[in-house]
Design a protein around this motif. Structure first.
Motif, PDB file in Angstrom:
ATOM      1  N   ASP A 296     -79.822 -31.292  30.296  1.00 27.90           N
ATOM      2  CA  ASP A 296     -80.954 -30.405  30.517  1.00 27.90           C
ATOM      3  C   ASP A 296     -81.456 -29.947  29.152  1.00 27.90           C
ATOM      4  O   ASP A 296     -80.823 -29.147  28.478  1.00 27.90           O
ATOM      5  CB  ASP A 296     -80.515 -29.198  31.355  1.00 27.90           C
ATOM      6  N   PHE A 297     -82.599 -30.487  28.717  1.00 27.16           N
ATOM      7  CA  PHE A 297     -83.082 -30.202  27.373  1.00 27.16           C
ATOM      8  C   PHE A 297     -83.557 -28.760  27.204  1.00 27.16           C
ATOM      9  O   PHE A 297     -83.833 -28.331  26.086  1.00 27.16           O
ATOM     10  CB  PHE A 297     -84.196 -31.184  27.000  1.00 27.16           C
ATOM     11  N   GLY A 298     -83.664 -28.023  28.286  1.00 20.50           N
ATOM     12  CA  GLY A 298     -83.961 -26.600  28.192  1.00 20.50           C
ATOM     13  C   GLY A 298     -82.726 -25.772  27.930  1.00 20.50           C
ATOM     14  O   GLY A 298     -82.819 -24.576  27.654  1.00 20.50           O
ATOM     15  N   ASN A 299     -81.559 -26.398  28.010  1.00 24.47           N
ATOM     16  CA  ASN A 299     -80.288 -25.730  27.733  1.00 24.47           C
ATOM     17  C   ASN A 299     -79.958 -25.912  26.253  1.00 24.47           C
ATOM     18  O   ASN A 299     -79.893 -27.035  25.763  1.00 24.47           O
ATOM     19  CB  ASN A 299     -79.188 -26.351  28.605  1.00 24.47           C
ATOM     20  N   PRO A 300     -79.761 -24.834  25.498  1.00 27.28           N
ATOM     21  CA  PRO A 300     -79.512 -24.961  24.058  1.00 27.28           C
ATOM     22  C   PRO A 300     -78.350 -25.884  23.721  1.00 27.28           C
ATOM     23  O   PRO A 300     -78.426 -26.651  22.767  1.00 27.28           O
ATOM     24  CB  PRO A 300     -79.228 -23.520  23.617  1.00 27.28           C
ATOM     25  N   ARG A 301     -77.278 -25.821  24.503  1.00 28.07           N
ATOM     26  CA  ARG A 301     -76.121 -26.682  24.221  1.00 28.07           C
ATOM     27  C   ARG A 301     -76.486 -28.143  24.385  1.00 28.07           C
ATOM     28  O   ARG A 301     -76.190 -28.987  23.525  1.00 28.07           O
ATOM     29  CB  ARG A 301     -74.966 -26.314  25.152  1.00 28.07           C
ATOM     30  N   ASP A 302     -77.142 -28.487  25.510  1.00 26.35           N
ATOM     31  CA  ASP A 302     -77.527 -29.872  25.753  1.00 26.35           C
ATOM     32  C   ASP A 302     -78.557 -30.344  24.724  1.00 26.35           C
ATOM     33  O   ASP A 302     -78.545 -31.502  24.305  1.00 26.35           O
ATOM     34  CB  ASP A 302     -78.101 -30.017  27.163  1.00 26.35           C
TER      35      ASP A 302
END
Length: 323
Positions: A296-302
């Motif tokens: 999920d590119f909206g997730n900082p980790r991902d």
């Protein structure tokens, strides 16, 4: 000394070099038509300190590589630094700093690059000696290093930046090159200076990609240094996100789009404009990457995981995405 037009002499300044009571020689400067600048005394003092040290070394028949060896010894660790400080009578108890000055890629590839490296080191020696008589200047991993011991910690950074800026400015004016400089963080004492060498080298690597003639401290590139360190650690690890790594290798168009999408800070319109694509194409490719990888590119980790993989992919491709 006033001008003597009848003898063809313009205004001059001079400084004498002494060894005890004996005069070793003089350095003369003659103005060239624009008059002397306000820093002429500063330049003469630094020149005298530099020449005096060289005359002593030649008199004692010491190696021409002595300066380089001293820099390497001081930066190798506390034991070698202590020995070098003792033999060179360099103060070691107070804060110390390392400045690194690099040359542009174009200057480094020039036919006279070796000569320019030497001229840059000599120029840096003059400025460094005027700033601090105990300064040590030499080559370190292909760059010019200035070691400044015995500093006042509370006021050092501004002075160090000014010193680096003066070297860069004069190198551009008098040597015809475009160097850049990294002002490393203060070490608590000379014997601890090796501990900030890596940070200073990392800073210089960042400055190398900045505007020509940039002089910077860690504060100017702190986030970039940390990001590069994260990429370096990632590249040194054998573990990869299997589906993302495979996708980047198998689908060059998607990889290029994903990299541009990240470079545009997830702005689809800007990404599409940069790649000359329709926005729907960008939406489709980004959605495909998310679906195939499960990220999920909206997730900082991902996003960080994807960014590290993209940096590795970009390092092995040209601008078109071909291997």
């Amino acid at each position: 000394m006033p001008a003597r037009p009848q003898d063809g002499l313009r205004e001059r300044v001079a400084i004498a070099l002494f060894a005890g009571e004996r005069i070793m020689g003089y350095i003369w400067l003659q103005e060239t038509g624009e008059g002397f600048g306000p820093d002429v005394e500063y330049v003469l003092t630094g020149s005298a300190a530099r020449v005096s040290a060289e005359l002593i070394r030649y008199r004692n028949q010491q190696s021409v590589h002595m300066r380089e060896d001293r820099v390497a010894r001081i930066l190798s660790g506390p034991a070698e630094a202590a020995a070098s400080a003792h033999s060179g009578k360099i103060p070691s108890e107070r804060p110390a700093a390392l400045l690194l000055i690099g040359m542009s890629d174009a200057d480094s590839r020039a036919d006279d690059a070796a000569l320019k490296h030497g001229e840059l080191a000599n120029l840096a020696s003059i400025h460094a000696a005027a700033y601090k008589a105990s300064a040590v200047v030499g080559q370190f991993n292909g760059d010019t290093a200035i070691i400044l011991p015995d500093l006042q910690s509370g006021t050092a950074e501004a002075g160090l930046r000014s010193l680096a800026e003066a070297v860069v400015k004069d190198a551009r004016k008098h040597l015809g090159i475009t160097p850049f400089a990294a002002v490393g963080p203060l070490a608590p004492d000379l014997l601890s200076l090796h501990g900030v060498t890596g940070i200073t080298e990392a800073l210089l690597a960042c400055v190398r990609n900045a505007a020509p003639g940039t002089v910077a401290t860690v504060d100017d590139f702190e986030a970039e240094i940390l990001y590069r360190e994260a990429v370096r650690n990632f590249l040194g690890s054998p573990f990869r996100h299997r589906s993302l790594a495979a996708l980047l290798q198998e689908d060059a168009d998607l990889a290029v789009t994903l990299q541009a999408y990240f470079d545009a800070c997830f702005d689809v319109a800007e990404c599409a404009k940069h790649l000359n694509l329709h926005k729907n194409t960008v939406y489709y490719r980004v959605a495909k990457a998310a679906k195939v990888t499960g990220l999920d590119f909206g997730n900082p980790r991902d996003s960080l995981v994807a960014l590290l993989h993209l940096q590795e992919w970009a390092a092995g491709t040209d601008n078109s995405g071909r291997k």
